[in-house]
Scaffold this active site. Structure first.
Site, mmCIF file in Angstrom:
data_model
loop_
_atom_site.group_PDB
_atom_site.id
_atom_site.type_symbol
_atom_site.label_atom_id
_atom_site.label_comp_id
_atom_site.label_asym_id
_atom_site.label_seq_id
_atom_site.Cartn_x
_atom_site.Cartn_y
_atom_site.Cartn_z
ATOM 1 C CG ASP A 141 -1.706 1.284 1.356
ATOM 2 O OD1 ASP A 141 -2.755 1.411 0.708
ATOM 3 O OD2 ASP A 141 -1.248 2.183 2.091
ATOM 4 C CB ALA A 169 -2.850 1.949 -2.530
ATOM 5 C CG ASP A 170 -3.371 -2.734 0.459
ATOM 6 O OD1 ASP A 170 -2.864 -3.050 -0.631
ATOM 7 O OD2 ASP A 170 -2.804 -2.913 1.544
ATOM 8 C CG LEU A 171 -8.800 0.023 2.341
ATOM 9 C CD1 LEU A 171 -9.209 1.144 3.282
ATOM 10 C CD2 LEU A 171 -9.395 -1.297 2.789
ATOM 11 N N GLY A 174 -8.964 -3.180 -3.969
ATOM 12 C CA GLY A 174 -9.937 -4.227 -3.718
ATOM 13 C C GLY A 174 -11.336 -3.860 -4.162
#
Length: 396
Positions: A141, A169-171, A174
């Site tokens: 992230d 960035a991860d969220l 996803g």
């Protein structure tokens, strides 16, 4: 216990989730919360690495993996890959976040699995993309936050780059993956065929830069840090009152005039330094100082009520406890209850979207590793003898 859909919206779909850490499990959670039968595939206990979010007992893991079932499979064993391919035969979606070379080496890449199930929607999430010079780099992230430009515009001017306080960035990676899956499933209704869907943390981060991106692509302007103040709309930002801080957002000429009247400063409307948006930008330091002089006369509650009554957006700056104490937050009912057989009743955040006819709920707490392995493998035709043999061989 068979699939317990959290909603009827996606209850017809089965999702095989091979992902680890956060971006992939977030995509799977989005689908599970809307009713998909998400089967989380984890490594067997004896060979697992650091693939969980704070351990299976942690709040992070409990939040991210609700509404899913869990099996363990050793994909380094040929029999483990055989079981996975058996699952794929009846699946609608497969989610993965392996490095591009790993899935091909295991024979579970899109080309291989689409031959087994041409209707399969195969979704890949990576750090930087499936091809290109950075495709094999490890991606996390904060790396994407930096490379995508977010850290360059976050924080106070001159203080150096600053990460955002959530793994954005991860969220976003996803959530975009889940969005891509739903689009592909809709398209499949027309074509009858699945397809490969892929996104990355870097792509998600660049997309989320939004108007900052267009400032560069259209105007050639390289945005910089603006701290707590909006870079282009003035006055918009964090302001000090008599007893604390509040957010104020003034967008548009009419709202600017209402703001001036509410603060008892109608002269700002015609003052050369503040009568136009461009002038307010040039003289932002002077204007912000003048605004805080006015706000210092009263406390935050007074100004929040007065400005909102005047049609000027304004609100508190809450910590998490204060955020959930807000009357509007309580009214929205975003917190949901679920009972875990391991930890008892839990309170978790629900989805931020309401579907009136097919709402979502929390139907199942996060599972323990491999909790549903034998249940699910029995559903797809493996006998008790098969299960005993595979368990002895370390397949699951």
């Amino acid at each position: 216990m068979p699939h317990m859909p959290a909603s009827q919206a996606l209850s017809a779909f089965r999702v095989i989730d091979l992902t680890q850490v956060r971006a992939g499990p977030t995509a799977a959670r989005q689908l599970a919360d809307w009713g998909a039968d998400v089967i989380q595939v984890q490594m067997p206990e004896h060979m697992r690495g650091d693939d969980t979010l704070g351990g299976q007992e942690g709040s992070d893991y409990q939040y991210t993996h609700r509404n899913k079932r869990s099996i363990t499979l050793n994909l380094k064993e040929p029999d483990g890959v055989t079981v996975l391919k058996k699952l794929v035969e009846k699946a609608d979606v497969l989610l993965e976040n392996f490095r591009p070379d790993v899935k091909s080496r295991l024979g579970i890449d899109y080309e291989s699995l689409s031959k087994i199930n041409p209707r399969l929607v195969y979704a890949s999430i990576s750090g930087f993309g499936q091809t290109g010079p950075y495709a094999t780099r490890p991606g996390f992230d904060q790396i994407a936050q930096g490379m995508g430009g977010l850290m360059s515009v976050t924080g106070a001017q001159g203080d150096g780059p600053m990460r955002v306080g959530i793994p954005i960035a991860d969220l976003c990676g996803g959530i975009f993956a889940a969005y891509g899956v739903t689009v592909a499933l809709l398209e499949r209704e027309r074509s009858g065929r699945g397809q490969w869907v892929h996104t990355s943390l870097l792509e998600a981060m660049l997309y989320m830069m939004d108007f900052q991106t267009s400032r560069w692509t259209l105007d050639g302007d390289v945005p910089t840090q603006a701290g707590n103040f909006h870079p282009t709309s003035i006055p918009t930002g964090v302001y000090k009152t008599k007893d604390g801080f509040i957010n104020i957002a003034v967008f548009g000429g009419k709202i600017w005039e209402r703001f001036c009247e509410a603060l008892g400063s109608p002269d700002w409307i015609t003052d050369d330094r503040s009568k136009s948006k461009s002038n307010r930008s040039v003289h932002r330091d002077w204007l912000n100082a003048e605004i805080e002089k006015k706000l210092a006369a009263q406390g935050s509650d007074y100004w929040i009520e007065k400005l909102n009554a005047a049609g000027v957006a304004c609100g508190r700056i809450n910590n998490m406890q204060e955020a959930f104490a807000e009357p509007q937050v309580q009214h929205l009912g975003m917190l949901k209850k679920v009972t875990s057989k391991w930890f008892g009743e839990q309170t978790l955040m629900g989805q931020p979207i309401t579907l009136e006819r097919t709402p979502h709920t929390l139907a199942r707490a996060a599972p323990r590793r491999g909790e549903h392995t034998e249940e699910i493998l029995s559903e797809i035709g493996f006998s008790p003898e098969d299960l005993s043999r595979m368990k002895t061989a370390g397949v699951y």
